[in-house]
Motif scaffolding. Structure first.
Motif, short mmCIF file in Angstrom:
data_model
loop_
_atom_site.label_atom_id
_atom_site.label_comp_id
_atom_site.label_asym_id
_atom_site.label_seq_id
_atom_site.Cartn_x
_atom_site.Cartn_y
_atom_site.Cartn_z
N MET A 246 0.85 -1.17 0.00
CA MET A 246 0.00 0.00 0.00
C MET A 246 0.90 1.23 0.00
N TYR A 247 0.57 2.21 -0.81
CA TYR A 247 1.39 3.39 -0.96
C TYR A 247 0.58 4.64 -0.60
N LYS A 248 1.23 5.63 -0.01
CA LYS A 248 0.56 6.88 0.32
C LYS A 248 1.58 8.01 0.26
N ARG A 249 1.06 9.22 0.24
CA ARG A 249 1.91 10.41 0.25
C ARG A 249 1.69 11.12 1.58
N LYS A 250 2.76 11.37 2.32
CA LYS A 250 2.67 12.03 3.62
C LYS A 250 2.46 13.53 3.44
N ARG A 251 2.15 14.19 4.57
CA ARG A 251 1.90 15.63 4.51
C ARG A 251 3.11 16.39 4.01
N SER A 252 4.31 15.87 4.27
CA SER A 252 5.53 16.53 3.82
C SER A 252 5.77 16.37 2.33
N GLY A 253 4.99 15.50 1.68
CA GLY A 253 5.17 15.21 0.26
C GLY A 253 5.96 13.95 0.01
N ALA A 254 6.56 13.39 1.06
CA ALA A 254 7.35 12.16 0.90
C ALA A 254 6.43 10.97 0.64
N LEU A 255 6.91 10.03 -0.17
CA LEU A 255 6.14 8.82 -0.46
C LEU A 255 6.43 7.77 0.60
N LYS A 256 5.42 6.95 0.89
CA LYS A 256 5.54 5.94 1.92
C LYS A 256 4.93 4.64 1.44
N ALA A 257 5.63 3.55 1.64
CA ALA A 257 5.14 2.22 1.27
C ALA A 257 4.93 1.41 2.53
N ARG A 258 3.89 0.57 2.53
CA ARG A 258 3.57 -0.21 3.71
C ARG A 258 3.08 -1.58 3.30
N LEU A 259 3.59 -2.59 3.98
CA LEU A 259 3.12 -3.96 3.77
C LEU A 259 2.01 -4.23 4.79
N CYS A 260 0.83 -4.57 4.31
CA CYS A 260 -0.32 -4.82 5.19
C CYS A 260 -0.52 -6.32 5.36
N VAL A 261 -0.60 -6.76 6.59
CA VAL A 261 -0.78 -8.17 6.90
C VAL A 261 -2.22 -8.39 7.36
N GLN A 262 -2.80 -9.49 6.97
CA GLN A 262 -4.19 -9.78 7.30
C GLN A 262 -4.34 -10.13 8.77
N GLY A 263 -4.89 -9.20 9.52
CA GLY A 263 -5.14 -9.50 10.92
C GLY A 263 -6.24 -10.52 11.11
N CYS A 264 -7.08 -10.71 10.09
CA CYS A 264 -8.17 -11.68 10.19
C CYS A 264 -7.65 -13.11 10.23
N ALA A 265 -6.37 -13.31 9.98
CA ALA A 265 -5.80 -14.66 9.99
C ALA A 265 -5.37 -15.10 11.38
N GLN A 266 -5.62 -14.26 12.40
CA GLN A 266 -5.23 -14.64 13.75
C GLN A 266 -6.16 -15.72 14.30
N THR A 267 -5.71 -16.34 15.36
CA THR A 267 -6.45 -17.46 15.97
C THR A 267 -6.93 -17.07 17.35
N ALA A 268 -8.23 -17.23 17.60
CA ALA A 268 -8.79 -16.93 18.91
C ALA A 268 -8.14 -17.81 19.97
N GLY A 269 -7.77 -17.21 21.10
CA GLY A 269 -7.14 -17.95 22.17
C GLY A 269 -5.64 -18.08 22.02
N VAL A 270 -5.09 -17.69 20.88
CA VAL A 270 -3.66 -17.79 20.64
C VAL A 270 -3.03 -16.40 20.53
N ASP A 271 -3.43 -15.64 19.52
CA ASP A 271 -2.88 -14.31 19.33
C ASP A 271 -3.95 -13.29 18.94
N TYR A 272 -5.21 -13.64 19.24
CA TYR A 272 -6.32 -12.78 18.81
C TYR A 272 -6.31 -11.43 19.52
N ASP A 273 -5.75 -11.38 20.73
CA ASP A 273 -5.78 -10.16 21.53
C ASP A 273 -4.48 -9.38 21.46
#
Length: 309
Positions: free
Chosen positions: A1-28
Motif C-alpha cells: 500500500m502506498y501513500k503520500r505524507k503531509r511533507s510530500g514524501a512517499l511511503k510504502a507499507r506492507l499490510c498483513v491480514q489481521g483476520c488470519a489470527q487465531t482466537a485464544g492464541v494471538d487474537y488479543d
C-alpha cells in the motif's frame, strides 16, 4: 500500500491480514493506542484553561521500532511477485503485531519514567511543573507548562530522543482532519479544511442551489423519513450504489459531528438509524447536512481560559 505524507514524501507499507489470527492464541495481540474525540476535547480544554503549551512528536517508522519478546515469532506470506524464504516457504516478518509491539515499548518507557496513566494517556507532576502525554498510534502529543531547559518536558523529550527515532513537529496545528488553533488564552478545534474536501467528494457538480445558508441541518420531516426507513427494513434491499453512497456520506458527516460539530448531532444521529435502508430522500437529507456544514465550515469548538473558578 502506498501513500503520500503531509511533507510530500512517499511511503510504502506492507499490510498483513489481521483476520488470519487465531482466537485464544494471538487474537488479543493487535493493539494500538488511539485517541477518542472526547480525549482531544479534554486536551484542548486543559491547555486553554491552564495556559499549557501543546507540542507534537512523530515516531519515525514506529511499527519498525517495536521489540519482539524472547521466542516471539510472527509469520506471514510474502507479497505477490517476491520470493519466499525458508524450507516451509514462509517469510518471517513482524508486521501484524507491530502496532502492539510498538505500543508495548511505549508503555514500558512511560512506566519507567514514573508517568501515571494507562493506554494512551499519562501525566507527570512536580511541585512547579506539569506534563501530560497523549498517544495516537505514532503521534505523541505533549502538554507542558514549562518550556525551560531543566523542565519535566525537556527531560522527557531528551530521554525520548535517546530511545526512539522521533521528529519534533513543533506546536500542534492539526490532527486527523481537525485543525487546532492556539493562542495565549484560547484553543479552537475546527474542520474548515476537511469539510470542503467532503463537498468535492460527495457533491462533484457543486453545491445545489436548493441548499441555502439559512437552512437548518435537519428538515421538519426528517423523523418521518427515518420512520419510513425503519418500517421498510424487511422490504427489498437498497441498490448497492445507493447503499454505498449513503453509508459513506453519513459516516463522513458523523465524523464531523463527533469531533467538532455537535450542532449537527441530531440530524446525523437520525440518519444513522437508516444506514441499512437508504432512499433518495434520505440521501438528500444527508446532503442537506453536508451543505449546512459547508456554509458554516468556520464554526468549531472554542475553549477559553477563565480567571473565575
Amino acid at each position: 500500500m502506498y501513500k503520500r505524507k503531509r511533507s510530500g514524501a512517499l511511503k510504502a507499507r506492507l499490510c498483513v491480514q489481521g483476520c488470519a489470527q487465531t482466537a485464544g492464541v494471538d487474537y488479543d495481540q493487535t493493539f494500538c493506542a488511539t485517541m477518542r474525540p472526547s480525549s482531544l476535547r479534554a486536551l484542548a480544554s486543559i491547555a486553554a484553561g491552564n495556559g499549557i503549551l501543546m507540542r507534537r512528536w512523530d515516531f519515525v517508522a514506529a511499527y519498525l521500532q517495536g521489540e519482539l519478546q524472547d521466542g516471539e515469532v510472527v509469520y506471514c506470506h510474502a507479497s505477490p511477485g517476491y520470493a519466499t524464504f525458508g524450507a516451509d516457504g514462509r517469510l518471517v516478518y513482524a508486521a501484524s503485531r507491530n502496532p502492539y509491539t510498538a505500543w508495548r515499548k511505549q508503555a514500558a518507557a512511560g512506566s519507567v519514567r514514573s508517568f501515571r496513566g494507562c493506554c494512551n494517556t499519562a501525566s507527570l507532576n512536580s511541585p512547579r511543573t506539569h506534563a501530560s502525554l497523549r498517544c495516537y498510534v505514532d503521534d505523541l502529543f505533549i502538554l507542558y507548562s514549562d518550556p525551560g531547559p531543566d523542565s519535566l518536558c525537556a527531560r522527557f523529550t531528551e530521554a525520548l530522543t535517546t530511545r526512539w527515532n522521533v521528529e519534533d513537529e513543533g506546536p500542534v496545528s492539526d490532527t486527523l482532519n481537525v485543525e487546532i488553533t492556539c493562542d495565549d488564552t484560547n484553543v479552537i478545534l475546527s474542520q474548515g479544511n476537511y469539510i470542503p474536501s467532503l463537498v468535492d467528494t460527495y457533491m462533484p457538480d457543486g453545491m445545489p442551489a436548493r441548499f441555502q445558508r439559512s437552512d437548518a441541518p435537519a428538515s421538519e420531516d426528517l423523523p418521518k423519513l427515518v420512520e419510513a426507513a425503519i418500517a421498510a427494513k424487511m422490504g427489498e434491499p437498497a441498490p448497492a450504489p445507493l447503499l454505498r453512497s449513503y453509508q459513506s456520506l453519513v459516516g463522513a458527516i458523523l465524523y464531523c459531528s463527533t469531533q467538532t460539530r455537535p450542532d449537527v448531532a441530531y440530524a446525523v444521529g437520525m440518519l444513522c438509524r437508516a444506514m441499512g435502508c437508504p432512499a433518495p430522500a434520505r440521501l438528500d437529507a444527508a446532503h442537506r447536512v453536508l451543505a449546512y456544514l459547508h456554509h458554516h465550515r468556520d464554526v468549531g469548538l472554542r475553549y477559553e481560559s477563565c480567571p473565575e473558578p
